[in-house]
Structures are given as structure tokens and as C-alpha cells.
Design a protein around this motif. Structure first.
Motif, mmCIF file in Angstrom:
data_model
loop_
_atom_site.group_PDB
_atom_site.id
_atom_site.type_symbol
_atom_site.label_atom_id
_atom_site.label_comp_id
_atom_site.label_asym_id
_atom_site.label_seq_id
_atom_site.Cartn_x
_atom_site.Cartn_y
_atom_site.Cartn_z
ATOM 1 N N ALA A 44 0.933 -1.194 -0.056
ATOM 2 C CA ALA A 44 0.017 0.017 -0.035
ATOM 3 C C ALA A 44 0.912 1.302 -0.113
ATOM 4 O O ALA A 44 0.648 2.237 -0.953
ATOM 5 N N ALA A 45 2.145 1.152 0.859
ATOM 6 C CA ALA A 45 2.857 2.320 0.760
ATOM 7 C C ALA A 45 3.627 2.568 -0.378
ATOM 8 O O ALA A 45 3.838 3.634 -1.071
ATOM 9 N N TRP A 46 4.148 1.232 -1.050
ATOM 10 C CA TRP A 46 4.748 1.250 -2.409
ATOM 11 C C TRP A 46 3.852 1.986 -3.685
ATOM 12 O O TRP A 46 4.511 2.445 -4.601
ATOM 13 N N VAL A 47 2.454 1.908 -3.268
ATOM 14 C CA VAL A 47 1.959 2.481 -4.538
ATOM 15 C C VAL A 47 1.952 4.083 -4.655
ATOM 16 O O VAL A 47 2.018 4.478 -5.823
ATOM 17 N N VAL A 113 -5.089 6.965 1.175
ATOM 18 C CA VAL A 113 -4.861 5.955 0.270
ATOM 19 C C VAL A 113 -5.242 4.764 0.689
ATOM 20 O O VAL A 113 -5.928 3.804 0.036
ATOM 21 N N ALA A 114 -5.259 4.185 2.016
ATOM 22 C CA ALA A 114 -5.774 2.985 2.530
ATOM 23 C C ALA A 114 -6.719 3.400 3.861
ATOM 24 O O ALA A 114 -6.117 3.155 5.081
ATOM 25 N N PRO A 115 -7.848 3.732 3.663
ATOM 26 C CA PRO A 115 -8.669 4.264 4.722
ATOM 27 C C PRO A 115 -8.972 2.980 5.556
ATOM 28 O O PRO A 115 -9.245 3.090 6.487
ATOM 29 N N THR A 250 -6.848 0.163 -4.825
ATOM 30 C CA THR A 250 -6.321 0.000 -3.752
ATOM 31 C C THR A 250 -7.102 0.544 -2.729
ATOM 32 O O THR A 250 -7.483 -0.464 -1.429
ATOM 33 N N ILE A 251 -8.074 1.457 -2.560
ATOM 34 C CA ILE A 251 -8.774 2.043 -1.710
ATOM 35 C C ILE A 251 -10.030 1.019 -1.497
ATOM 36 O O ILE A 251 -10.537 0.471 -0.518
ATOM 37 N N GLY A 257 -10.139 -5.809 2.734
ATOM 38 C CA GLY A 257 -9.062 -6.177 3.819
ATOM 39 C C GLY A 257 -7.821 -6.396 3.210
ATOM 40 O O GLY A 257 -7.597 -6.175 1.907
ATOM 41 N N PRO A 258 -6.690 -6.449 4.077
ATOM 42 C CA PRO A 258 -5.222 -6.290 3.641
ATOM 43 C C PRO A 258 -4.769 -7.402 2.851
ATOM 44 O O PRO A 258 -4.364 -7.273 1.872
ATOM 45 N N SER A 259 -5.724 -8.547 2.932
ATOM 46 C CA SER A 259 -5.474 -9.664 2.146
ATOM 47 C C SER A 259 -5.757 -9.382 0.431
ATOM 48 O O SER A 259 -5.066 -10.020 -0.401
ATOM 49 N N ALA A 260 -6.898 -8.539 0.452
ATOM 50 C CA ALA A 260 -7.316 -8.222 -1.073
ATOM 51 C C ALA A 260 -6.300 -7.563 -1.712
ATOM 52 O O ALA A 260 -5.936 -7.395 -2.880
#
Length: 504
Positions: A44-47, A113-115, A250-251, A257-260
């Protein structure tokens, strides 16, 4: 002409292939040693720096810089190199400014980016990763300009090898550093920075061997800089639109979930291999080639280059698309289903891969078509089409994410690519006339029929029930042999040029 173009594309493809192979080693190690939560945080941070990289480096800047730089080369390398120095200096200033504010406001950026990570308490970890890797943006932007210079000089080897260095850095840190740290994410983040430095250094000798003389000058009034800036603005928005699609994915995935996020990432890693090997490689070679033809007022030669690029895409990508749809689950299981990577992750990643594969040939086809628009100096048309498709992608994401989850996000992306390429092709045909569409369509139909027959054979082969390594290895080898045989039977003339290129 066809052989030279194909040879240059093969050089780029080899570098990309080597990078992707090491990338799969990296991803295998990540899947084995890191939990899905840690992988989700890092990806998620790499995006974020990847998004900005496409905006400022390998995307909008390269597409605007190369046609202008190629034209300046006609007047001598001194003036062209002076233009390149100014561009490098301005890019360093802008990127460092973004990096500074990105580091300060990292937690806010991560929350946007990742709520879905907010309630899970993962934002602090993601912000730490982002703060460490943000300077990579400056390094990769510098690397992108060097790539543009060398590609314009038809030096495709060193730029194609540069991305390999990032994966080497990742692998070294995962194997020898991350396990020794209290926070392994810190090691992954350092790997990004070291990889960025190596990407610049690996290209520097080739650049200076071409007589490049760096000059610490800044000039906003330089006519070449103004032209690049004008052309870059719609390109910036266009690549921003493209990256917004990824951010929306990503959102939406974070809400599942994180696995997605991890599942989409691994599906993207597989689909990105042929996309980069052939689609990106063809686009990289097509841009300076078409730009050179247009600069010499040779539109017919430019059309022939586009025609050949499109036929190459269909001949190579259609069987790959079918192969992913049939063999995708076996490939994911073989490569990643180890350690922390579970069978359920294999299933969800395959679901995304299947629907991504439906749009693969169109994603690759967009590359050379957009390169033609950029060579014409038109960055506005791809922007308008991309903007429309972005809105369409968001709508389709919302429609498909609930019933298909990760697969729905991938299907939305594929459908957007179908429409994007269709619209661009229609507009380009109206502007420059016929580009040999009948020959392209003939190649498409023959390749599709051969691919379908190959897919039926592959499906039957999997029913034998061999070990998954034999399923993957044997399936790929036998399917490739069958496709080549069918191509010869159907009279795919592109095979002749490919054979001359690689067996000369």
C-alpha cells in the motif's frame, strides 16, 4: 526496418524479463517470510512513490521529453545535451520538493490511500515505510531521464538492465538484513533506496560514453523546456488519471481487507510480466522510432512501425492471455503458495488474474498507439480518453466489487482498457488515415484461433493431474510448441521476421 525494431524490442524485453524473474524471486521471498498484513502495509505504501514516478519520471516526462530530444539531436548533440541537463536540474528541484512534503504529511497521505487500515491500526507502520522510501522518487526520476536519453540514442541495453538492480537490492535485504531487524519493514524500505541508487549508477557509464556533459544550469525560458512543459501538462494529468485507477483499486481493496491488496498485487505481478516484456518494450522502442520518422516527415514509415507493433502485440500476447486464464491458478500456487501464503490467497489471486487477463492484449495495444499520439506532439487526446475511462473504471469498480470482490476490480480495469484502445484507434485512424488495419485484423483473427485451440489443449492437459510443477512447466512448453506449429499452419508471417531476428 522490422528486424531492427524487433531486435531493439527484444533487447528491452530481455532486460525486463531478467527484472521480472528476479521480481518473482523477490515476491516468493516476501510471500514466504512476511505475513499478509506486513505485505499489505508495504504494498500500500509502495503504490504512492510508484504513482508519482509515473507522473514525473517514466510516464509523462519521458513521453514529452523523447520526441523533443530526438528533434534536437538533428542539430547536434551539444544542444540536445544542454536541454537534457536543464530538464534534469528542474526535475531534481521539483521531486525533492515533493519528497520533503511527502515525508512531513505521510500519515495523512496513508490514511487517504488506505482508509481501511485506519481501524486496523496499520497507518503508523505504513507511514514509517512511506517516509523511508519517498526519496526513491528523486532517484527514479533521474534514472528515467537517463533512460530517455539513451533510448533516443538507440542505446537500449543499459536502461533495460537498470530495473534489475532494484530487485537485486530487495532480494539481498530480504535474505540477509530484514530477518536481523526488529521491524523487517525497515529493511524492505532501505532496499528501495539502495535499489534506486543502483539504477542510476548502472546507466551512468553508457551515458558518459555517449559524450554527455552535465551542466548545472536552469532555464525556464529555453524553447525546448517550454515545449516539453506544454506537452507534459496534459501528459501529467493523463498519467495521473491512470494512477487514480490504481489508487481507486487500492482503496476498494483495502475495504475488503489487507489480504485483498496482497491478492491484487500478486495477480498484477503476473499480468505485468507479459505487459512489460512485450507491451512496454514495444512502446519504449516505438516512441523514438516513430518520433524520428515524423521528424523526417516520413509518415508512411511511422504508420508501418505502428502496424508492425500492433501485429507483434497480437501474435505474442493472445496466447499468453489464454494461458493465464487456463493455467493461472497452477502458476500462482507453484510460485507463491509457501510459508505464509495460503491456498485461499491462491484462489483470490487467481480470480483477479483471470479477469486481468481478459484485458491484457488491449493493455499492451494501448502502448504503441499512445506513443504515436505523443510522437505527433498530441498529449491531449490520450488524456481525454483516459479521463473518460477513469470515470468508467470507478463506476465499474463500484458495480463489480461486491459480487466479485478482487475479480470485480480486475474486470473493471480490463473493460476500461478495451474501451480506451478502441476510442484511441478510431481517433488515430481519422487523423492519419489507414495504417493497414486489414493486415492487423488478419493477424488478430489467426492468432486468436490458434490461441483458443492452444487453450483447449492446455485445459485437457491439466486434467491428467500431474504435479503442479509438471503442470506448469509441461503445459507452457507443450502449449508454446503447439501455438508455434499452428502459427506456421495458419501462415502468420510475423513468425518469419521473429525467427530472422533471433536466429541471425
Amino acid at each position: 526496418m522490422y528486424e531492427k525494431f524487433t531486435r531493439h524490442a527484444s533487447i528491452v524485453s530481455f532486460g525486463i524479463f531478467l527484472s521480472r524473474v528476479l521480481g518473482f524471486v523477490r515476491d516468493f521471498l516476501l510471500a514466504h517470510f512476511f505475513s499478509k498484513e506486513l505485505r499489505g502495509v508495504f504494498f500500500a505504501a509502495w503504490v504512492i512513490p510508484n504513482t508519482l514516478r509515473m507522473l514525473l519520471g517514466e510516464g509523462a516526462l519521458s513521453s514529452s521529453f523523447i520526441p523533443v530530444f530526438v528533434r534536437y539531436l538533428k542539430d547536434g548533440r551539444k544542444s540536445a545535451y544542454q536541454l537534457a541537463s536543464i530538464v534534469i536540474n528542474l526535475l531534481l528541484i521539483v521531486s525533492l520538493f515533493i519528497v520533503f512534503f511527502g515525508i512531513i504529511f505521510a500519515p495523512i497521505i496513508c490514511s487517504i490511500v488506505a482508509p481501511g487500515f485506519i481501524n486496523l491500526g496499520l497507518i503508523p507502520s505504513m507511514a514509517l515505510v512511506l517516509r523511508i522510501i519517498f526519496p526513491y522518487l528523486t532517484l527514479i526520476c533521474l534514472s528515467a531521464v537517463i533512460m530517455g536519453i539513451l533510448n533516443s540514442l538507440e542505446r537500449f541495453g543499459p536502461p533495460s538492465i537498470a530495473p534489475v538492480m532494484l530487485n537485486i537490492s530487495f532480494i539481498a535485504f530480504i535474505l540477509f538484513v530484514c530477518g536481523r531487524l526488529t521491524n523487517p519493514l525497515f529493511g524492505l524500505s532501505l532496499a528501495v533506496l539502495i535499489g534506486g541508487i543502483l539504477q542510476v549508477l548502472i546507466q551512468a557509464p553508457a551515458l558518459f560514453n555517449e559524450g554527455f556533459g552535465y551542466k548545472p544550469i536552469i532555464s525556464l525560458s529555453h524553447p525546448g523546456v517550454k515545449e516539453i512543459g506544454i506537452k507534459m501538462l496534459p501528459g501529467l494529468i493523463g498519467f495521473a488519471v491512470y494512477q487514480v485507477n490504481i489508487a481507486v483499486d487500492t482503496i476498494c481493496a483495502s475495504l475488503i481487507g489487507p489480504s485483498a491488496i496482497s491478492s491484487l498485487y500478486y495477480a498484477n505481478r503476473l499480468i505485468d510480466l507479459p505487459l512489460a516484456l512485450f507491451g512496454t518494450a514495444i512502446g519504449i522502442v516505438a516512441l523514438p522510432s516513430i518520433s524520428r520518422s515524423i521528424a523526417e516527415n516520413n509518415m508512411e514509415e511511422a504508420k508501418k512501425t505502428l502496424n508492425w507493433a500492433a501485429r507483434l502485440v497480437f501474435v505474442i500476447i493472445l496466447p499468453v492471455m489464454v494461458g493465464f486464464m487456463i493455467l493461472g491458478k497452477e502458476i500462482i500456487s507453484l510460485l507463491f503458495e509457501h510459508g505464509e501464503f495460503s491456498h485461499s490467497e491462491t484462489n483470490s489471486s487467481y480470480l483477479a488474474l483471470f479477469f486481468y487477463a481478459l484485458g491484457l492484449v488491449f493493455s499492451c495495444g494501448i502502448k504503441p498507439v499512445v506513443s504515436f499520439f505523443y510522437a505527433l506532439g498530441d498529449t491531449k487526446t490520450p488524456l481525454k480518453v483516459a479521463g473518460f475511462c477513469m470515470v468508467l473504471n470507478i463506476i465499474l469498480n463500484l458495480l463489480f466489487v461486491k459480487p466479485l470482490e478482487e475479480g470485480g476490480l480486475a474486470l473493471a480495469t480490463s473493460m476500461s482498457c478495451w474501451i480506451n484502445l478502441s476510442i484511441l484507434t478510431i481517433i488515430l485512424k481519422r487523423r492519419i488515415g489507414l495504417v493497414g488495419g486489414r493486415l492487423v485484423l488478419k493477424t488478430f483473427i489467426k492468432s486468436l484461433i490458434a490461441g483458443i485451440i492452444m487453450g483447449i489443449f492446455l485445459y485437457c492437459f491439466l486434467k491428467i493431474g500431474l504435479h503442479k510443477a509438471l503442470n506448469v512447466g509441461g503445459g507452457i512448453a507443450l502449449s508454446l510448441a503447439l501455438y508455434l506449429f499452428l502459427g506456421k499452419i495458419f501462415g502468420l508471417s510475423e513468425f518469419v521476421t521473429l525467427r530472422k531476428t533471433f536466429l541471425r
